[in-house]
Every structure is written in structure tokens, then in C-alpha cells.
Design an enzyme around this catalytic site. Structure first.
Site, short mmCIF file in Angstrom:
data_model
loop_
_atom_site.label_atom_id
_atom_site.label_comp_id
_atom_site.label_asym_id
_atom_site.label_seq_id
_atom_site.Cartn_x
_atom_site.Cartn_y
_atom_site.Cartn_z
N CYS A 273 -27.95 42.86 46.12
CA CYS A 273 -27.11 43.80 45.37
C CYS A 273 -27.13 45.16 46.08
CB CYS A 273 -27.61 43.93 43.94
SG CYS A 273 -26.71 45.15 42.96
N CYS B 254 -29.08 47.78 43.69
CA CYS B 254 -30.51 47.76 43.38
C CYS B 254 -31.36 46.90 44.29
CB CYS B 254 -30.71 47.31 41.93
SG CYS B 254 -30.35 45.56 41.63
N CYS C 264 -24.97 41.51 38.51
CA CYS C 264 -26.37 41.54 38.90
C CYS C 264 -27.23 41.57 37.64
CB CYS C 264 -26.64 42.77 39.76
SG CYS C 264 -28.39 43.00 40.16
N CYS D 82 -29.37 45.20 37.59
CA CYS D 82 -28.76 46.52 37.30
C CYS D 82 -27.44 46.42 36.56
CB CYS D 82 -28.58 47.32 38.58
SG CYS D 82 -27.29 46.71 39.69
N CYS E 136 -17.09 34.12 44.07
CA CYS E 136 -16.19 34.96 44.87
C CYS E 136 -16.64 36.41 44.65
CB CYS E 136 -14.76 34.71 44.41
SG CYS E 136 -13.51 35.38 45.49
#
Length: 148
Positions: free
Chosen positions: A61, A64, A110, A113, A133
Site C-alpha cells: 500500500c 501505509c 487496504c 489504512c 484490478c
């Protein structure tokens, strides 16, 4: 701390381990990353850094650092966005219904976060049949040589 998202016409409230104010997110994210991760924007197809990226490593991510996808689970979907058959671990991502744009889709975010990553569709290759995707702007790549 609670994170509240307006996803299409539905309001979703979730608790995430990492929370920041919009100002804190703006201070650490580039404008396009902020738009994608925090405002659920979508980058244009065939423009992101990772849609045609083939190096070995992991994608984390961009907000984070949560490990999200392995390069060996990436495939060319022809859509112009990085596509994966599965996340590194199911608990590293979350999903919710997205009713925006007059469609019913499954948004992927995510789990650490709450950042918007993209969408998942049931039209991917085997072994999972899924196509995650994902926006390049939501990701940061860590190559195998960088992991040591």
C-alpha cells in the site's frame, strides 16, 4: 478511530489500525495517490507505473506499506491497470459494495489504512478466477533485491 467512507449511495464505517487526518495524508501522499487512496479516484488506464511492470517482488500500500500483492500473482488483464489473481493474504485487504457510476461493483481497500485500491471482478484466470484490478497510484513496489 473510525473511518467513514461514502461509497456510491452506501455509507460504510470501519475501524482501521492506521488513521490520519486528511491533512496528515496530504503531507505524505502525492496528489494522485491522495485522490486514489483517500477519495476513491481512478487513474486513467495504461498510465500508471505498474500496469506493464514485470519485476519480481511485492506490491505494498502506498499509504501505509501494508503488503498487498506478489508479482507472481500479477497477470496482464488487458485493462491497463495492474491485475492480480489474489492478495498476499486475505486479511491484508477488505472489500465493500460500491454503487458508484450506476454499477454494482466490489471495491478493494487496504485493511490497515482503509485506502481505496481498486475493484475485484470474478473474471480472472485460474486458479482463483478473480481479477483484482488495482490503481498503480495506490501501490509501491518493493523488488526482491530490495527485500533483503
Amino acid at each position: 478511530m473510525f473511518a467513514i467512507f461514502l461509497v456510491g449511495a452506501a455509507l460504510a464505517t470501519e475501524i482501521f489500525p492506521i488513521t490520519k487526518t486528511p491533512e496528515e495524508w496530504r503531507a505524505i501522499l502525492a496528489p494522485q495517490q491522495y485522490a486514489v487512496l483517500r477519495e476513491s479516484a481512478t487513474e486513467p488506464p495504461f498510465t500508471g507505473a505498474y500496469w506493464n511492470h514485470h519485476a519480481a517482488g511485492i506490491y505494498v500500500c502506498a499509504g501505509c506499506g501494508n503488503p498487498l500483492f506478489r508479482s507472481e500473482d500479477k497477470f496482464d488483464s488487458g485493462t491497463g491497470w495492474p491485475s492480480f489473481v489474489a492478495p498476499i493474504a486475505p486479511e491484508h485487504i477488505g472489500t465493500r459494495q460500491d454503487f458508484s457510476w450506476g454499477q454494482i461493483r466490489t471495491e478493494v481497500h487496504c485493511a490497515r489504512c482503509g485506502g481505496h485500491l481498486g475493484h475485484v471482478f470474478p473474471d480472472g484466470p485460474q486458479p482463483t478466477g478473480m481479477r483484482y484490478c488495482i490503481n498503480s497510484a495506490a501501490l509501491r513496489f518493493i523488488g526482491q533485491t530490495d527485500q533483503k
